[in-house]
Design a protein around this motif. Structure first.
Motif, PDB file in Angstrom:
ATOM      1  N   ALA A 156     117.324  15.166   8.779  1.00 50.04           N
ATOM      2  CA  ALA A 156     117.013  13.752   8.575  1.00 50.04           C
ATOM      3  C   ALA A 156     117.671  13.227   7.308  1.00 50.04           C
ATOM      4  O   ALA A 156     117.891  12.032   7.147  1.00 50.04           O
ATOM      5  CB  ALA A 156     115.498  13.555   8.498  1.00 50.04           C
ATOM      6  N   ASN A 157     117.966  14.161   6.401  1.00 52.76           N
ATOM      7  CA  ASN A 157     118.538  13.771   5.122  1.00 52.76           C
ATOM      8  C   ASN A 157     120.056  13.717   5.163  1.00 52.76           C
ATOM      9  O   ASN A 157     120.691  13.340   4.188  1.00 52.76           O
ATOM     10  CB  ASN A 157     118.093  14.780   4.063  1.00 52.76           C
ATOM     11  N   ASP A 158     120.626  14.165   6.287  1.00 50.28           N
ATOM     12  CA  ASP A 158     122.065  14.168   6.473  1.00 50.28           C
ATOM     13  C   ASP A 158     122.809  14.868   5.328  1.00 50.28           C
ATOM     14  O   ASP A 158     123.688  14.285   4.694  1.00 50.28           O
ATOM     15  CB  ASP A 158     122.564  12.719   6.599  1.00 50.28           C
ATOM     16  N   PRO A 159     122.474  16.141   5.059  1.00 51.19           N
ATOM     17  CA  PRO A 159     123.135  16.851   3.953  1.00 51.19           C
ATOM     18  C   PRO A 159     124.550  17.278   4.342  1.00 51.19           C
ATOM     19  O   PRO A 159     124.878  17.327   5.527  1.00 51.19           O
ATOM     20  CB  PRO A 159     122.254  18.089   3.761  1.00 51.19           C
ATOM     21  N   ASP A 160     125.397  17.570   3.338  1.00 52.88           N
ATOM     22  CA  ASP A 160     126.742  18.064   3.620  1.00 52.88           C
ATOM     23  C   ASP A 160     126.700  19.520   4.067  1.00 52.88           C
ATOM     24  O   ASP A 160     127.478  19.950   4.902  1.00 52.88           O
ATOM     25  CB  ASP A 160     127.626  17.950   2.369  1.00 52.88           C
ATOM     26  N   VAL A 161     125.800  20.268   3.433  1.00 51.18           N
ATOM     27  CA  VAL A 161     125.681  21.691   3.738  1.00 51.18           C
ATOM     28  C   VAL A 161     124.230  21.999   4.064  1.00 51.18           C
ATOM     29  O   VAL A 161     123.322  21.471   3.419  1.00 51.18           O
ATOM     30  CB  VAL A 161     126.092  22.548   2.518  1.00 51.18           C
ATOM     31  N   ILE A 162     124.029  22.841   5.077  1.00 53.15           N
ATOM     32  CA  ILE A 162     122.668  23.279   5.374  1.00 53.15           C
ATOM     33  C   ILE A 162     122.560  24.760   5.035  1.00 53.15           C
ATOM     34  O   ILE A 162     123.348  25.576   5.514  1.00 53.15           O
ATOM     35  CB  ILE A 162     122.312  23.057   6.853  1.00 53.15           C
ATOM     36  N   LEU A 163     121.595  25.093   4.192  1.00 56.74           N
ATOM     37  CA  LEU A 163     121.382  26.478   3.789  1.00 56.74           C
ATOM     38  C   LEU A 163     120.134  26.998   4.491  1.00 56.74           C
ATOM     39  O   LEU A 163     119.076  26.367   4.418  1.00 56.74           O
ATOM     40  CB  LEU A 163     121.207  26.554   2.276  1.00 56.74           C
ATOM     41  N   MET A 164     120.285  28.111   5.179  1.00 55.97           N
ATOM     42  CA  MET A 164     119.137  28.631   5.927  1.00 55.97           C
ATOM     43  C   MET A 164     118.798  30.026   5.427  1.00 55.97           C
ATOM     44  O   MET A 164     119.616  30.929   5.481  1.00 55.97           O
ATOM     45  CB  MET A 164     119.461  28.690   7.415  1.00 55.97           C
ATOM     46  N   ASP A 165     117.567  30.176   4.952  1.00 56.93           N
ATOM     47  CA  ASP A 165     117.121  31.454   4.419  1.00 56.93           C
ATOM     48  C   ASP A 165     116.210  32.128   5.433  1.00 56.93           C
ATOM     49  O   ASP A 165     115.015  31.891   5.451  1.00 56.93           O
ATOM     50  CB  ASP A 165     116.390  31.228   3.091  1.00 56.93           C
TER      51      ASP A 165
END
Lengths: 271, 301
Positions: A156-165
């Protein structure tokens, strides 16, 4: 290397040393360098203690590296920001908010009006299959549904990078496989750059367009692979891909690699 | 002709268990459908049912004992009054009040003191507890005071408060304020430090500012603990107000008991004690209801 004129994500010679309270220190990461073009999906795999979560926390900006730096689209990462969204393993949703309020958290914090985020949140609810659950408190959802909320909240925040832990780490095998499909679908639809940490070899192989295997003590990059499976996963069924000879061969190769690392740590005591 | 198939042992058909009546279940003498199937009951706290019937028996027995003792003159009325004496006195108190003050006013003034004490205690204590959980300066400044005051029972402060502030309303509310204050500080502080770091990280990664994290993550996350603090403070303050009124007050349930004692009005004393018990119980119940209504997410993170 100069990170100032590149687009994408650059981890530039990052080292991380934790000093222990009783004296002594732990070398969590040593001279890790990697770069990721916009839109790439990278999975990071390794035995426990190889520093993969530390690496992700540094990219997210929760930790400052002892040496080196991280650059995103040319500017240095110094702290958490909306351009780098994070999906946690579990329990990072806001249990006092309903599903819709969780997903719209980012836009609301940035002062956007409901007119702006309303349709987008509805669309995300639809994509992650929670159309009828918008008004439910998140604690009434199953683990798999909660992680879908976490994905939607990040998007929803439209980030450039998504980090998944390890976002799927706590889910049962069947739910996990379905969620892997969802991650691929979202990757394709949004074209986001994704870094995924996992301890499941199968998941790393299936989702990673690129795959980095890390080794422990000190945490470092051990090997890197370029894989066709994520691309195939967009058209072929995941079951079929995971049963293919190429997939199985790679899986066994990496499993024995990690197995060897673990033995090294244990001093062969498990034999 | 002989049948060659081995004979199946007769299955002890789980004798069609009769569903116990809902009355029996309410009384707690029959297991409900969950506990009935359990074979291990001793040691399983969830298999212990309400035993409400026995509770009713206890209360009935005590009331009966009271009545019999009174009717037969087993105890001198000055030590424990009879039913009739308490009934008559209650009617009298209700109609005429105690020492020209209506009974309800005695009760109301005690409740008012508790509410005021808890209100101001929360008003100051919650921000202080938050500050102590969020800043090392605040923690360092106030920790010695909090840790020192924590084990001191508020009653031990009564003499000092009488010396400083006399016996008027200010003295009593200040005492209750102090009793509530440290409970609220500790509750708020532990609510803040109990926040899962991944939630805070998530909020920052979603673009929240420090102030927004405080308002939208740390505060709601601490609310259940704060609520527990308010509940505890209410209980402690209710006990403290009665004691404080015993020492010095014109009005209030505690003062009613103490003055009545001086006139050997044991029936009034007993009525006061019963009122104290009922109000304390009522406060606890109301707080639990409010809690379920206001922080339904408690323990669900």
């Amino acid at each position: 290397m100069d990170g100032a004129d590149r687009s994408g994500l650059l981890v530039d010679d990052v080292s991380m040393v934790f000093t222990l309270p009783g004296g002594g220190s732990v070398h969590a990461l040593k001279n890790v360098t990697m770069n990721l073009a916009s839109g790439e999906l990278l999975s990071v795999l390794g035995p426990s203690g190889c520093g993969k979560t530390t690496l992700l926390n540094i990219i997210a900006g929760f930790l400052a590296p002892t040496e080196g730096a991280v650059f995103l689209n040319g500017h240095q990462v110094t702290g958490p920001a909306a351009e780098r969204g994070m999906v946690f393993q579990q329990g990072a949703l806001f249990e006092w908010l309903d599903v819709r309020k969780n997903i719209s958290f980012g836009p609301r914090m940035m002062g956007k009006s409901k007119r702006e985020w309303g349709p987008k949140v509805d669309h995300l609810l639809e994509i992650v299959g929670l159309k009828d659950f918008g008004d439910k408190p998140v604690y009434q959802l199953s683990g798999g549904m909660q992680q879908r909320v976490a994905l939607a909240r990040c998007l929803a925040n439209d980030p450039d990078v998504i980090l998944m832990d390890e976002p799927l780490g706590a889910l049962d095998a069947l739910t996990r496989e379905k969620m892997q499909g969802l991650v691929l679908q979202l990757w394709k639809e949004t074209g986001k750059t994704i870094v995924l940490i996992t301890h499941s070899v199968e998941e790393a192989l299936f989702l990673g367009e690129r795959l980095i295997v890390m080794a422990p003590r000190p945490g470092r990059i051990h090997r890197e692979y370029h894989l066709p499976f994520a691309e195939q996963g967009l058209t072929i069924s995941p079951r079929e891909i995971k049963a293919s000879p190429e997939f199985i061969e790679k899986r066994e190769e990496i499993l024995s690699m990690i197995w060897e690392m673990e033995e090294e740590i244990m001093g062969g005591a498990t034999q | 002709m002989t049948d060659m198939t081995p004979k199946r042992p007769l299955r002890p058909t789980a004798a069609k268990q009769k569903q116990p009546s809902s009355l029996a279940m309410w009384l707690g003498i029959a297991d409900n459908s969950f506990t009935r199937q359990k074979t291990v009951k001793f040691g399983d706290a969830t298999a212990v049912n309400s035993g409400r019937l026995y509770g009713i028996i206890t209360v009935a027995f005590l009331l009966l004992l009271w009545w019999v003792a009174g009717a037969n003159g087993w105890i001198k009325p000055i030590y424990w009054p009879s039913y009739e004496a308490v009934g008559t006195r209650l009617t009298k108190l209700w109609n005429e009040g105690f020492r020209n003050v209506p009974l309800l006013e005695h009760v109301a003034i005690s409740v008012y003191r508790v509410l005021a004490g808890v209100f101001f205690g929360a008003l100051i204590g919650i921000p202080l507890g938050f500050a102590m959980g969020l800043s090392s300066v605040a923690k360092g400044l106030f920790d010695p005071i909090v840790e020192f005051m924590r084990p001191i029972p508020p009653l031990a402060l009564i003499p000092l408060f009488i010396l400083w502030l006399g016996i008027d309303e200010t003295a009593k509310i200040s005492l209750l304020f102090l009793a509530a204050l440290f409970i609220m500080i500790i509750a708020a502080r532990s609510g803040v430090s109990g926040v899962k770091i991944s939630k805070v990280h998530a909020a920052y990664s979603l673009g929240a500012s420090k102030l927004q994290v405080l308002k939208n993550v740390i505060l709601p996350n601490a609310l259940p603990e704060i609520f527990t603090g308010i509940r505890t403070a209410m209980g402690v303050c209710w006990g403290t107000v009665v004691a404080a009124e015993l020492v010095a007050a014109e009005k209030g349930v505690g003062s009613m008991i103490m003055i009545a004692k001086n006139f050997l009005q044991t029936d009034t004393v007993v009525i006061g004690i019963i009122i104290i018990g009922i109000i304390g119980y009522g406060i606890e119940m109301i707080m639990r209801l409010l809690e379920r209504w206001l922080v339904p997410w408690r323990g669900k993170g």
